[in-house]
Motif scaffolding. Structure first.
Motif, short mmCIF file in Angstrom:
data_model
loop_
_atom_site.label_atom_id
_atom_site.label_comp_id
_atom_site.label_asym_id
_atom_site.label_seq_id
_atom_site.Cartn_x
_atom_site.Cartn_y
_atom_site.Cartn_z
N VAL A 2 80.16 -9.25 -15.34
CA VAL A 2 81.33 -10.02 -14.87
C VAL A 2 82.32 -9.08 -14.18
O VAL A 2 82.79 -9.37 -13.07
N GLU A 3 82.62 -7.96 -14.81
CA GLU A 3 83.57 -7.02 -14.22
C GLU A 3 83.06 -6.46 -12.90
O GLU A 3 83.82 -6.31 -11.94
N PHE A 4 81.76 -6.17 -12.83
CA PHE A 4 81.18 -5.64 -11.60
C PHE A 4 81.37 -6.63 -10.44
O PHE A 4 81.86 -6.26 -9.37
N VAL A 5 81.02 -7.88 -10.66
CA VAL A 5 81.12 -8.88 -9.59
C VAL A 5 82.58 -9.11 -9.21
O VAL A 5 82.93 -9.11 -8.02
N LEU A 6 83.45 -9.30 -10.20
CA LEU A 6 84.86 -9.55 -9.90
C LEU A 6 85.49 -8.39 -9.14
O LEU A 6 86.26 -8.60 -8.20
N ASP A 7 85.16 -7.17 -9.53
CA ASP A 7 85.75 -6.00 -8.86
C ASP A 7 85.14 -5.75 -7.49
O ASP A 7 85.85 -5.45 -6.53
N GLN A 8 83.83 -5.89 -7.36
CA GLN A 8 83.17 -5.67 -6.07
C GLN A 8 83.64 -6.68 -5.03
O GLN A 8 83.74 -6.36 -3.85
N LEU A 9 83.93 -7.89 -5.46
CA LEU A 9 84.33 -8.94 -4.52
C LEU A 9 85.84 -9.17 -4.51
O LEU A 9 86.33 -10.10 -3.86
N ASN A 10 86.57 -8.34 -5.25
CA ASN A 10 88.03 -8.43 -5.30
C ASN A 10 88.50 -9.84 -5.70
O ASN A 10 89.40 -10.40 -5.08
N LEU A 11 87.90 -10.38 -6.74
CA LEU A 11 88.21 -11.74 -7.19
C LEU A 11 89.03 -11.78 -8.48
O LEU A 11 89.56 -12.83 -8.83
N ARG A 12 89.13 -10.69 -9.17
CA ARG A 12 89.80 -10.67 -10.48
C ARG A 12 91.21 -11.26 -10.41
O ARG A 12 91.66 -11.95 -11.32
N LYS A 13 91.91 -11.00 -9.33
CA LYS A 13 93.31 -11.41 -9.19
C LYS A 13 93.51 -12.93 -9.26
O LYS A 13 94.62 -13.39 -9.50
N TYR A 14 92.47 -13.69 -9.08
CA TYR A 14 92.59 -15.15 -9.08
C TYR A 14 92.58 -15.76 -10.47
O TYR A 14 93.02 -16.89 -10.65
N PHE A 15 92.08 -15.05 -11.46
CA PHE A 15 91.83 -15.64 -12.77
C PHE A 15 92.86 -15.19 -13.80
O PHE A 15 93.03 -14.01 -14.06
N GLU A 16 93.52 -16.18 -14.39
CA GLU A 16 94.45 -15.89 -15.47
C GLU A 16 93.71 -15.59 -16.76
O GLU A 16 94.20 -14.86 -17.61
N VAL A 17 92.55 -16.21 -16.90
CA VAL A 17 91.74 -16.05 -18.10
C VAL A 17 90.30 -15.79 -17.69
O VAL A 17 89.78 -16.45 -16.78
N ILE A 18 89.68 -14.81 -18.35
CA ILE A 18 88.26 -14.55 -18.15
C ILE A 18 87.61 -14.56 -19.53
O ILE A 18 87.99 -13.78 -20.41
N VAL A 19 86.67 -15.47 -19.72
CA VAL A 19 85.91 -15.56 -20.96
C VAL A 19 84.48 -15.20 -20.62
O VAL A 19 83.87 -15.82 -19.75
N ASP A 20 83.96 -14.17 -21.31
CA ASP A 20 82.59 -13.76 -21.03
C ASP A 20 81.79 -13.64 -22.33
O ASP A 20 82.25 -14.09 -23.38
N GLY A 21 80.64 -13.03 -22.25
CA GLY A 21 79.72 -12.97 -23.37
C GLY A 21 80.28 -12.38 -24.65
O GLY A 21 79.86 -12.76 -25.74
#
Length: 120
Positions: free
Chosen positions: A46-65
């Motif tokens: 999740v962190e790899f994809v969000l960081d590589q695509l610069n998408l993290r800034k859009y999500f207030e909450v991230i729930v993962d495995g």
């Protein structure tokens, strides 16, 4: 060698869809709509994809495995997203590209939208 090829092409596929997704995400953010990402994928992925695509800034909450015990179709991931956003489940919309994810969202009490995906 195969993993390297897959990762390179997966990134290309994700990048080719990112422009449209960013327009949608920007629109939601501009209208103060809370956005969460819910997945049972490992945190590293999740962190790899969000960081590589610069998408993290859009999500207030991230729930993962690491945050859920049960995978879809269990509603745990969407219940956790709603709880962390501090909204009731019936105030959420789940966008999903899998049948088990749609079942999960519906069972959580969310409105659901099926997103068709295809490979060229």
């Amino acid at each position: 060698m195969q993993d390297h090829w897959c990762n390179r092409h997966r990134k290309h596929w994700l990048l080719s869809n990112t422009h449209v997704n960013c327009q949608i995400l920007n629109h939601l953010k501009d209208h103060s709509i809370k956005i969460a990402l819910g997945t049972s994928a490992p945190t590293y992925n999740v962190e790899f994809v969000l960081d590589q695509l610069n998408l993290r800034k859009y999500f207030e909450v991230i729930v993962d495995g690491k945050d859920v015990q049960k995978g879809k179709p269990d509603p745990e991931v969407y219940l956790t997203c709603a709880k962390n956003l501090k909204v009731s489940n019936n105030q959420t919309i789940v966008f999903e590209d899998s049948i088990s994810g749609l079942i999960s969202g519906k069972t959580a009490g969310s409105k659901i939208v099926g997103v068709a995906t295809s490979h060229r």
